[in-house]
Design an enzyme around this catalytic site. Structure first.
Site, PDB file in Angstrom:
ATOM      1  N   CYS A   7      -0.776  -8.874   4.093  1.00 30.74           N
ATOM      2  CA  CYS A   7      -1.305  -7.871   3.167  1.00 30.74           C
ATOM      3  C   CYS A   7      -0.178  -7.489   2.223  1.00 30.74           C
ATOM      4  CB  CYS A   7      -1.897  -6.674   3.898  1.00 30.74           C
ATOM      5  SG  CYS A   7      -0.728  -5.714   4.879  1.00 30.74           S
ATOM      6  N   ASN A  10       2.394  -4.685   4.638  1.00 35.14           N
ATOM      7  CA  ASN A  10       2.576  -5.009   6.066  1.00 35.14           C
ATOM      8  C   ASN A  10       2.781  -3.748   6.925  1.00 35.14           C
ATOM      9  OD1 ASN A  10       4.870  -6.821   8.222  1.00 35.14           O
ATOM     10  ND2 ASN A  10       2.663  -6.925   8.258  1.00 35.14           N
ATOM     11  N   CYS A  12      -0.346  -1.544   7.130  1.00 39.94           N
ATOM     12  CA  CYS A  12      -1.721  -1.119   7.447  1.00 39.94           C
ATOM     13  C   CYS A  12      -2.593  -2.310   7.876  1.00 39.94           C
ATOM     14  CB  CYS A  12      -2.370  -0.401   6.259  1.00 39.94           C
ATOM     15  SG  CYS A  12      -1.555   1.125   5.768  1.00 39.94           S
ATOM     16  N   ARG A  13      -3.081  -3.066   6.889  1.00 39.10           N
ATOM     17  CA  ARG A  13      -4.127  -4.051   7.190  1.00 39.10           C
ATOM     18  C   ARG A  13      -3.645  -5.238   8.025  1.00 39.10           C
ATOM     19  NH1 ARG A  13      -5.729  -4.827   1.067  1.00 39.10           N
ATOM     20  NH2 ARG A  13      -3.477  -4.477   0.987  1.00 39.10           N
ATOM     21  N   SER A  14      -2.537  -5.881   7.626  1.00 41.71           N
ATOM     22  CA  SER A  14      -2.138  -7.093   8.371  1.00 41.71           C
ATOM     23  C   SER A  14      -1.602  -6.789   9.775  1.00 41.71           C
ATOM     24  CB  SER A  14      -1.190  -7.986   7.562  1.00 41.71           C
ATOM     25  OG  SER A  14       0.015  -7.346   7.244  1.00 41.71           O
ATOM     26  N   ASP A 124      -7.724  -1.793   0.534  1.00 41.74           N
ATOM     27  CA  ASP A 124      -6.439  -1.177   0.868  1.00 41.74           C
ATOM     28  C   ASP A 124      -6.668   0.299   1.223  1.00 41.74           C
ATOM     29  OD1 ASP A 124      -3.878  -0.168   0.886  1.00 41.74           O
ATOM     30  OD2 ASP A 124      -3.247  -1.201  -0.943  1.00 41.74           O
TER      31      ASP A 124
HETATM   32  P1  4NP Z   1      -1.177  -2.581   3.410  1.00 39.43           P
HETATM   33  O1  4NP Z   1      -1.236  -1.151   2.665  1.00 39.43           O
HETATM   34  O2  4NP Z   1      -0.981  -3.615   2.311  1.00 39.43           O
HETATM   35  O3  4NP Z   1      -2.515  -2.679   4.059  1.00 39.43           O
HETATM   36  O4  4NP Z   1      -0.018  -2.511   4.373  1.00 39.43           O
HETATM   37  C1  4NP Z   1      -0.244  -0.757   1.766  1.00 39.43           C
HETATM   38  C2  4NP Z   1       0.939  -0.209   2.231  1.00 39.43           C
HETATM   39  C3  4NP Z   1       1.912   0.197   1.337  1.00 39.43           C
HETATM   40  C4  4NP Z   1       1.713   0.038  -0.011  1.00 39.43           C
HETATM   41  C5  4NP Z   1       0.537  -0.518  -0.483  1.00 39.43           C
HETATM   42  C6  4NP Z   1      -0.445  -0.936   0.415  1.00 39.43           C
HETATM   43  N1  4NP Z   1       2.715   0.466  -0.925  1.00 39.43           N
HETATM   44  O5  4NP Z   1       2.472   0.350  -2.151  1.00 39.43           O
HETATM   45  O6  4NP Z   1       3.757   0.936  -0.524  1.00 39.43           O
END
Ligand code: 4NP
Length: 159
Positions: A7, A10, A12-14, A124
């Site tokens: 994702c 790294n 939340c989703r992955s 997201d």
């Molecule tokens: P993820 O969510 O891609 O599901 O881990 C996010 C976590 C952090 C950010 C964006 C999405 N960020 O912009 O910091």
């Protein structure tokens, strides 16, 4: 079979996908046949534990997330068999980073494995509320369950 979930951050989703996949793989007694990891396209959260909101929603649903965030590295494209991403932005970036047809062919959208959800990306949850995190778990449980069935069928054919 080696699986890498991707994702953006790294956190939340992955890591959630990795944790669900590991959980159901262990339940199916396939832990010795399937290796699972996750990584992000940005290194902004490198070395951090997952988002505390993702960890607590996961925990309520029976999953313990222990992953430490890391950025994708070049060797991942060689090492893993499937590189499973969350959305179009992830997909396009992975295609850019891949260097051979063999590497490009490893890149898939995790939502292609959904059977209960008609959806083409895992939204997201980072800037949203609680429902976004529950939604991530719902979609990933559906996708990972069918991903495991697909891999299991392939493993049986190889036997
Ligand atoms: P993820 O969510 O891609 O599901 O881990 C996010 C976590 C952090 C950010 C964006 C999405 N960020 O912009 O910091």
């Amino acid at each position: 079979m080696k699986l890498l979930f991707i994702c953006l951050g790294n956190i939340c989703r992955s890591p959630m996908a990795e944790t669900i996949m590991r959980h159901i793989t262990e339940k199916a007694n396939l832990a010795d046949k399937i290796e699972i990891d996750s990584a992000g396209l940005i290194g902004y959260h490198e070395g951090e534990t997952s988002d505390s909101r993702m960890i607590s929603h996961a925990k309520r649903r029976g999953y313990i997330i222990t992953h430490i965030s890391r950025k994708i590295r070049r060797s991942d494209f060689e090492y893993f068999d499937k590189i499973l991403c969350m959305d179009d932005q992830n997909f396009d970036k992975l295609i850019d980073l891949s260097e051979t047809k063999e590497e490009t062919d490893k890149i898939e959208r995790i939502t292609d494995y959904c059977t209960q959800h008609v959806i083409d990306h895992v939204p997201d949850p980072y800037y949203g509320g609680a429902q976004g995190f529950e939604n991530v778990i719902d979609i990933l449980e559906d996708a990972c369950s069918n991903l495991l069935n697909t891999i299991n069928e392939d493993l049986k054919k190889e036997e």
